[in-house]
Design a protein around this motif. Structure first.
Motif, PDB file in Angstrom:
ATOM      1  N   VAL A  79       3.767   4.494  -3.114  1.00 12.36           N
ATOM      2  CA  VAL A  79       4.139   4.214  -1.732  1.00 12.36           C
ATOM      3  C   VAL A  79       5.643   4.017  -1.639  1.00 12.36           C
ATOM      4  CG1 VAL A  79       3.720   2.679   0.231  1.00 12.36           C
ATOM      5  CG2 VAL A  79       1.889   3.143  -1.395  1.00 12.36           C
ATOM      6  N   ALA A  80       6.232   4.451  -0.525  1.00 18.87           N
ATOM      7  CA  ALA A  80       7.689   4.432  -0.357  1.00 18.87           C
ATOM      8  C   ALA A  80       8.300   3.047  -0.502  1.00 18.87           C
ATOM      9  CB  ALA A  80       8.067   5.028   1.003  1.00 18.87           C
ATOM     10  N   GLY A  81       7.549   2.000  -0.185  1.00 18.39           N
ATOM     11  CA  GLY A  81       8.081   0.644  -0.312  1.00 18.39           C
ATOM     12  C   GLY A  81       8.347   0.226  -1.739  1.00 18.39           C
ATOM     13  N   GLY A  82       7.693   0.882  -2.687  1.00 19.60           N
ATOM     14  CA  GLY A  82       7.972   0.608  -4.094  1.00 19.60           C
ATOM     15  C   GLY A  82       7.379  -0.694  -4.598  1.00 19.60           C
ATOM     16  N   GLU A  83       8.204  -1.460  -5.298  1.00 21.65           N
ATOM     17  CA  GLU A  83       7.715  -2.622  -6.041  1.00 21.65           C
ATOM     18  C   GLU A  83       7.090  -3.697  -5.153  1.00 21.65           C
ATOM     19  OE1 GLU A  83      11.197  -0.840  -8.348  1.00 21.65           O
ATOM     20  OE2 GLU A  83      10.841  -1.448  -6.279  1.00 21.65           O
ATOM     21  N   TYR A  84       7.631  -3.894  -3.947  1.00 20.31           N
ATOM     22  CA  TYR A  84       7.085  -4.997  -3.144  1.00 20.31           C
ATOM     23  C   TYR A  84       5.644  -4.715  -2.716  1.00 20.31           C
ATOM     24  CZ  TYR A  84       7.421  -2.941   1.606  1.00 20.31           C
ATOM     25  OH  TYR A  84       7.241  -2.197   2.738  1.00 20.31           O
ATOM     26  N   ARG A  89       0.124  -6.419  -3.076  1.00 20.75           N
ATOM     27  CA  ARG A  89      -1.290  -6.077  -3.239  1.00 20.75           C
ATOM     28  C   ARG A  89      -1.971  -6.909  -4.323  1.00 20.75           C
ATOM     29  NH1 ARG A  89      -4.452  -2.735   0.175  1.00 20.75           N
ATOM     30  NH2 ARG A  89      -2.902  -2.155   1.735  1.00 20.75           N
ATOM     31  N   THR A  90      -1.221  -7.345  -5.314  1.00 16.27           N
ATOM     32  CA  THR A  90      -1.831  -8.024  -6.462  1.00 16.27           C
ATOM     33  C   THR A  90      -1.571  -9.522  -6.493  1.00 16.27           C
ATOM     34  OG1 THR A  90       0.133  -7.432  -7.752  1.00 16.27           O
ATOM     35  CG2 THR A  90      -1.786  -5.984  -7.940  1.00 16.27           C
ATOM     36  N   ASP A 458       0.477  -7.803   5.952  1.00 18.96           N
ATOM     37  CA  ASP A 458      -0.069  -6.992   4.860  1.00 18.96           C
ATOM     38  C   ASP A 458       0.753  -5.717   4.741  1.00 18.96           C
ATOM     39  OD1 ASP A 458      -1.653  -6.279   2.766  1.00 18.96           O
ATOM     40  OD2 ASP A 458      -3.424  -5.776   3.964  1.00 18.96           O
ATOM     41  N   VAL A 459       0.687  -5.086   3.584  1.00 19.34           N
ATOM     42  CA  VAL A 459       1.420  -3.848   3.365  1.00 19.34           C
ATOM     43  C   VAL A 459       0.500  -2.668   3.632  1.00 19.34           C
ATOM     44  CG1 VAL A 459       3.046  -4.839   1.749  1.00 19.34           C
ATOM     45  CG2 VAL A 459       0.896  -3.938   0.887  1.00 19.34           C
TER      46      VAL A 459
END
Length: 469
Positions: A79-84, A89-90, A458-459
């Protein structure tokens, strides 16, 4: 029956047009092994001398372990947001937004920081070139290039990478072509400069450890592949391949010339004391004209890195706006996709504009503001992998890191050592850690008092991001 009409419209999607090679070109450009080689690696040699070879090998092991972490998480959430996104999510939304906040500084400050350093590189070719006008011009030009279709940018960065590789090959050929000392002796008995005169003394384990922490930063960037995951065909299945190719080629492009100059230096004390050991070898072996062309190659590498970073950063901000982080007007602007070229063009212009504005700040301040965010980012994804495995969220990840939990544990142990070394460095390292801590606290406060009050944050993970899984 009309309930669906009350739901917000789906945000516009990025266009999938990249394969593994395209993502690799862009990721290597973010990593910028040539600019790291000429700007960061000399610091390793001053700290550890020929022990820098061991430092590069040890850092390589750490980065390969971290690459496995990136590969598994990216295959599940390309996903474009990357690490965040991975962390949210975890580990939960607050942890994810803290990661987002740290990345804002890392992503925005890189183009102006390296742009301001470009004048010193081009000083060999154009003496006295002013740093700020040059930085503004380069960041503005890179922003305009970044507005183009991502596939066009992949080829542009690929051509620039070819020029960078030619500069590396020149250093490698001049070093190994005039070898004056065996590699084995430098591995078994590494030496470093002493504080007195030109004498060489045995390299200590502590010096190799410090150089290893520098090398980890020099090799960073291979995880940037995830920022282009939403523009990659079959990203869940293929993105790990791009990450591993990126880390492997970065190691090769930085490690091989390091060995070459140490093997081929006619005067080892002079080389280890030099601020530009690679340029020194080129001047000594091939003359000033060759050194000038190599400097141009390094300048190209820096410009290429700025283009790739703006591309990645624009997609990062596109992801944050899609996740409704900044408020309706700003979010709506940042998710706008250009109908013809498929780029997040307003995000790109805002990232470029912020970079141009930061070019007027002192370079030292930019470096302090950057902090040691890489430590927080690597730690965050290592913990995210462990939490994802424990909760079962990664059970269907197309790629699985082997020998679990070895890879995230190696990453965390190495980061603990880097934090300790930075804390002992009162002038720069400790200030960087404090600044990263301030960024994390500010991000947590923003989440608590702004985002949380709007409701559950939420992402967003697009359905197409699971294509091919």
């Amino acid at each position: 029956m009309f309930e669906h009409q009350l739901e917000p419209a789906a945000p516009p999607a990025l266009v999938r047009s990249l394969g593994v090679v395209g993502v690799l070109f862009l990721t290597l450009s973010v990593t910028s092994p040539v600019s790291s080689l000429f700007v960061i690696v000399p610091g390793m040699m001053r700290v550890a001398g020929t022990g820098a070879i061991w430092a590069m090998l040890l850092a390589g092991l750490v980065c390969v372990a971290t690459a496995y972490v990136y590969a598994e998480l990216s295959s599940n959430w390309p996903v474009a947001g990357g690490e965040y996104v991975m962390v949210a999510r975890t580990l939960g939304p607050m942890s994810g937004f803290v990661m987002l906040g740290v990345n804002v500084f890392n992503n925005l400050l890189f183009p102006p920081a390296v742009g301001l350093g470009l004048a010193s590189v081009l000083g060999v070719v154009i003496p006295g070139i002013p740093a700020i006008p040059l930085a503004v011009t380069v960041v503005a030009g890179a922003t305009l290039v970044s507005l183009l279709h991502i596939r066009v940018n992949a080829w542009v960065t690929g051509i620039f990478l070819l020029i960078e590789v030619l500069a590396v090959l020149a250093v490698v050929a001049l070093g190994f072509g005039h070898a004056v000392r065996p590699l084995g002796a430098m591995l078994t008995d590494p030496v470093m400069s002493s504080a007195i005169g030109d004498a060489l003394i045995p390299t200590s384990a502590a010096s190799i450890g410090l150089a290893t922490s520098i090398a980890i930063f020099a090799l960073n960037g291979y995880g940037a592949a995830v920022y282009f995951g939403e523009e990659m065909h079959e990203a869940p299945r293929k993105i790990a391949r791009a990450v591993f190719w990126a880390v492997g080629l970065t190691l090769l492009l930085e490690g091989l010339p390091l060995v070459a100059v140490l093997v081929g230096a006619p005067d080892l004390p002079e080389l280890l004391a030099s601020d530009d050991p690679f340029g020194l070898i080129v001047r000594m072996r091939a003359g000033d004209t060759a050194a000038m062309w190599v400097s141009i190659g390094v300048a190209v590498a820096i410009v290429n890195a700025i283009i790739a970073c703006i591309l990645a950063c624009a997609r990062f901000f596109y992801g944050t706006a899609r996740d409704r982080c900044w408020g309706r007007p700003i979010d709506n602007w940042l998710v706008t996709i250009h109908p013809r070229v498929g780029s997040p063009w307003i995000s790109t212009l805002i990232v470029g504009g912020a970079g141009i504005a930061c070019c007027f700040l002192p370079l030292e301040l930019l470096l302090v503001l950057s902090g040691t965010g890489l430590v927080a980012i690597y730690a965050g994804i290592a913990l995210a992998l462990m939490a994802g495995r424990r909760s079962g969220l990664l059970d269907k990840a197309p790629f699985k890191s082997p020998l679990y939990p070895l890879m995230p544990v190696v990453t965390l142990l190495a980061l603990g050592y880097v934090v300790w070394l930075n804390w002992l460095d009162l002038e720069e390292g400790r200030m960087g850690l404090i600044m990263t801590g301030v960024q994390m606290i500010a991000s947590a406060l923003y989440y608590w008092f702004v985002l949380r009050r709007r409701g559950r944050w939420d992402v967003f993970v697009p359905a197409l991001a699971r294509e091919g899984s």
